[in-house]
Design an enzyme around this catalytic site. Sequence first.
Site, PDB file in Angstrom:
ATOM      1  N   ASP A  76       0.850  -1.195   0.000  1.00 46.60           N
ATOM      2  CA  ASP A  76       0.000   0.000   0.000  1.00 46.60           C
ATOM      3  C   ASP A  76       0.886   1.246   0.000  1.00 46.60           C
ATOM      4  O   ASP A  76       1.725   1.429   0.877  1.00 46.60           O
ATOM      5  CB  ASP A  76      -0.896   0.002   1.239  1.00 46.60           C
ATOM      6  CG  ASP A  76      -2.083   0.937   1.099  1.00 46.60           C
ATOM      7  OD1 ASP A  76      -1.887   2.096   0.678  1.00 46.60           O
ATOM      8  OD2 ASP A  76      -3.211   0.503   1.396  1.00 46.60           O
ATOM      9  N   THR A  97      -7.981  -1.844   1.850  1.00 40.71           N
ATOM     10  CA  THR A  97      -7.490  -2.803   0.852  1.00 40.71           C
ATOM     11  C   THR A  97      -7.951  -4.233   1.134  1.00 40.71           C
ATOM     12  O   THR A  97      -8.544  -4.873   0.261  1.00 40.71           O
ATOM     13  CB  THR A  97      -5.964  -2.728   0.731  1.00 40.71           C
ATOM     14  OG1 THR A  97      -5.587  -1.383   0.445  1.00 40.71           O
ATOM     15  CG2 THR A  97      -5.473  -3.633  -0.379  1.00 40.71           C
ATOM     16  N   ASP A 138      -1.596  -0.211  -4.714  1.00 42.44           N
ATOM     17  CA  ASP A 138      -2.867   0.410  -5.061  1.00 42.44           C
ATOM     18  C   ASP A 138      -2.682   1.858  -5.502  1.00 42.44           C
ATOM     19  O   ASP A 138      -3.475   2.403  -6.261  1.00 42.44           O
ATOM     20  CB  ASP A 138      -3.848   0.321  -3.899  1.00 42.44           C
ATOM     21  CG  ASP A 138      -3.246   0.795  -2.572  1.00 42.44           C
ATOM     22  OD1 ASP A 138      -2.028   1.077  -2.524  1.00 42.44           O
ATOM     23  OD2 ASP A 138      -4.000   0.878  -1.577  1.00 42.44           O
ATOM     24  N   HIS A 139      -1.593   2.493  -5.024  1.00 43.52           N
ATOM     25  CA  HIS A 139      -1.264   3.882  -5.352  1.00 43.52           C
ATOM     26  C   HIS A 139       0.098   4.192  -4.739  1.00 43.52           C
ATOM     27  O   HIS A 139       0.651   3.384  -3.979  1.00 43.52           O
ATOM     28  CB  HIS A 139      -2.321   4.848  -4.791  1.00 43.52           C
ATOM     29  CG  HIS A 139      -2.520   4.691  -3.313  1.00 43.52           C
ATOM     30  ND1 HIS A 139      -1.620   5.163  -2.378  1.00 43.52           N
ATOM     31  CD2 HIS A 139      -3.496   4.067  -2.602  1.00 43.52           C
ATOM     32  CE1 HIS A 139      -2.029   4.851  -1.177  1.00 43.52           C
ATOM     33  NE2 HIS A 139      -3.175   4.169  -1.276  1.00 43.52           N
ATOM     34  N   ASP A 172       2.286   2.764   3.256  1.00 39.37           N
ATOM     35  CA  ASP A 172       1.424   3.925   3.029  1.00 39.37           C
ATOM     36  C   ASP A 172       1.486   4.910   4.192  1.00 39.37           C
ATOM     37  O   ASP A 172       1.631   6.124   3.998  1.00 39.37           O
ATOM     38  CB  ASP A 172      -0.008   3.431   2.824  1.00 39.37           C
ATOM     39  CG  ASP A 172      -1.011   4.565   2.707  1.00 39.37           C
ATOM     40  OD1 ASP A 172      -0.901   5.355   1.755  1.00 39.37           O
ATOM     41  OD2 ASP A 172      -1.911   4.652   3.569  1.00 39.37           O
ATOM     42  N   HIS A 221       2.610   8.823   4.278  1.00 37.18           N
ATOM     43  CA  HIS A 221       1.818   9.943   4.801  1.00 37.18           C
ATOM     44  C   HIS A 221       2.629  10.750   5.814  1.00 37.18           C
ATOM     45  O   HIS A 221       2.480  11.971   5.899  1.00 37.18           O
ATOM     46  CB  HIS A 221       0.543   9.427   5.477  1.00 37.18           C
ATOM     47  CG  HIS A 221      -0.535   9.034   4.521  1.00 37.18           C
ATOM     48  ND1 HIS A 221      -1.167   9.925   3.694  1.00 37.18           N
ATOM     49  CD2 HIS A 221      -1.095   7.821   4.266  1.00 37.18           C
ATOM     50  CE1 HIS A 221      -2.078   9.299   2.966  1.00 37.18           C
ATOM     51  NE2 HIS A 221      -2.065   8.006   3.291  1.00 37.18           N
ATOM     52  N   SER A 236      -7.311   4.196  -1.138  1.00 33.20           N
ATOM     53  CA  SER A 236      -7.082   2.748  -1.055  1.00 33.20           C
ATOM     54  C   SER A 236      -8.349   1.941  -1.291  1.00 33.20           C
ATOM     55  O   SER A 236      -8.287   0.806  -1.765  1.00 33.20           O
ATOM     56  CB  SER A 236      -6.487   2.385   0.307  1.00 33.20           C
ATOM     57  OG  SER A 236      -5.173   2.883   0.420  1.00 33.20           O
ATOM     58  N   GLU A 296      -1.205  -7.902   2.175  1.00 32.76           N
ATOM     59  CA  GLU A 296      -0.935  -6.471   2.082  1.00 32.76           C
ATOM     60  C   GLU A 296       0.095  -6.034   3.111  1.00 32.76           C
ATOM     61  O   GLU A 296      -0.055  -6.281   4.314  1.00 32.76           O
ATOM     62  CB  GLU A 296      -2.196  -5.641   2.285  1.00 32.76           C
ATOM     63  CG  GLU A 296      -1.912  -4.142   2.048  1.00 32.76           C
ATOM     64  CD  GLU A 296      -3.000  -3.209   2.531  1.00 32.76           C
ATOM     65  OE1 GLU A 296      -3.201  -2.165   1.879  1.00 32.76           O
ATOM     66  OE2 GLU A 296      -3.647  -3.508   3.563  1.00 32.76           O
TER      67      GLU A 296
END
Length: 623
Positions: free
Chosen positions: A303, A397, A558-559, A516, A520, A344, A511
């Site tokens: 993620d 996710t 996912d990004h 992720d 952030h 997500s 995952e």
Amino acid sequence: MKPFNYSIMLASIMLVMAFHTYPNQPEYAVCTNVSNYPLTKSTGYDYVESNVAYLMPDKSDAEFQVHLDEIKNSNARIISCTSFIPGSLPLTGTETKQDEALAWAESALRRAGMAKIPYIVFGSGKARNVPEDFSKEQATEQFISFCKQVALLAEKYDVTIVIEPLNRSETNLINSLEEGAAIVEAVGHPHVQLLCDIYHMMRENEPASEIVKYGTYIRHCHIAEREERSSPGTKGDDFRLYFSALKEIGYKGCISIESRWHDFNNEIKPALTYMQEQWADHANKTGQGKTPQVKNVILMIGDGMGVSQVYAGMTANKGVLHLEQCQFVGFTKTYSASSYITDSAAGGTAIACGTKTNNGAIGVDTNGKPVKSLLEYAIENGLSTGVVASCAVTHATPASFVAHQPSRKMEEEIAADFVNSDITVFIGGGKKYFDARSDNENLLDKLKSKGFQLAFTMDDIRNISTGKLAGLVAAEHPAPYPERGEFLSESMHTAINILNDNKEGFFLMVESSQIDWAGHANDTEAIVNEMLDFDRAIKAAFDYAELNPNTLVIVTADHETGGMALTGGDLQNGKVEGTFVSKGHTSVMVPVFAYGTGAQDFAGIYENTHLFTKILNLYGFEK
């Protein structure tokens, strides 16, 4: 003149035909009673393998003479004896019985020498097992010390002891060829070498390449199928990768079946033929001679993982990642139906369900209509399924593969979707959404009623290998790495062991969630920690795929999160310098790494929804 014996002639012709049909074969044996030698010999085996109890180490020479006479009268060829030291003579811990074990060993080795038996197999899982609350390092030293003593006895009686790594359900000391080789090196005596047991290797998901790595020590080999320890060919396990590795090291020893027989007399011939065919199968030794349909898929999602996050981990690891084993690499476009920059939930739904949806939506289209996920297609087609995540299983996710809700914030409803699904195993956080809910309903009781085993610690999760499992290790999310330890790799190992029980195959989504969160936070060190943790899980997936040729591993995201750029670093000392342009997600394409069967289909640039289509097609499922 004696009449011509056509039975002998026919048997001779059959043996010659078998030899020419399967040339350059190793020798084969069966672990069985010595009294079965005439039968095994007539079937085509070269040896039998007995138990050390047959040598009667606790009896007199006069009593053992009966067995010597049996060997002589039947001309039995015994390659080795197993179960060297009985479990009643512990070799490790505070209450060892090494002196008694040494006396037992000398008697066994002396009689093996008398019977011209070249090898003694040192499995003895119970005898070498490390007691609870006892140092494994100290236990290893005790075991090495014992082996050094028996090595001198083995030399005296011209017998070679082969150390047998066992799977973790049988012992907690020496569970891999690597660990066995370390013992052999520490003992440093030519009469203590290594045994390669393909059954135990498969149980531990140990790659065949380890045979090549430690081949210099391997003197003997055992074999059986992974599930139920059945004889070769019973369930159709593919041994070709292991056989290929044995060929690569120039193995000249014996391959001995140590299995659970259901009908010994009628199984031994098909088992031999099956091994001979797989050994002779040069063209398809990697399982890739033909393009097989995918049976197992391990979909791994980092993620927030973009190429900068990947290279940050690679740089910190001084230029290497297991991820580099992938030969096919692509990119996906990540925008959602409602935004140039996905979240997500929409990103997960695109991958899981093949549908572009609005940000925040879980397993539904833009109209809020549920759309079927890869996991649900797998269930419909008889496969086992699983989800592992280093966040709450109800998070965006993992939820996208199981649940159908208009908002990712509806985590209590998502938990209910897990309960109502037919998933086989799920491991992560989010326990409070099952047992501390606003409606006061305890969904854990419902999971129990559906046959789930509940596990709330990693110790419990590690000890489960069959059945259905709900592993919830945190009320909300597991801790960041390294605080959470090897949660991701170990949970995936448990999940694969459970899912692998289904011969139809499985689908597993794993995952690495907190890449992720580190993005952030614009925290380069945390990104590196999470990436390297993810890479260790990736290695475990690749190892499984190497052993199971009908397996596909996909690693993607996912990004991307943070707009990370690497502005400095040093591959020699693993230094990484990162900068960020955002505290949120970005719109850039993300990488797709593919390994195993069908991997070539994932090269190129395409929509993230095409991951769903490609996997569905490789499974052979109809949409």
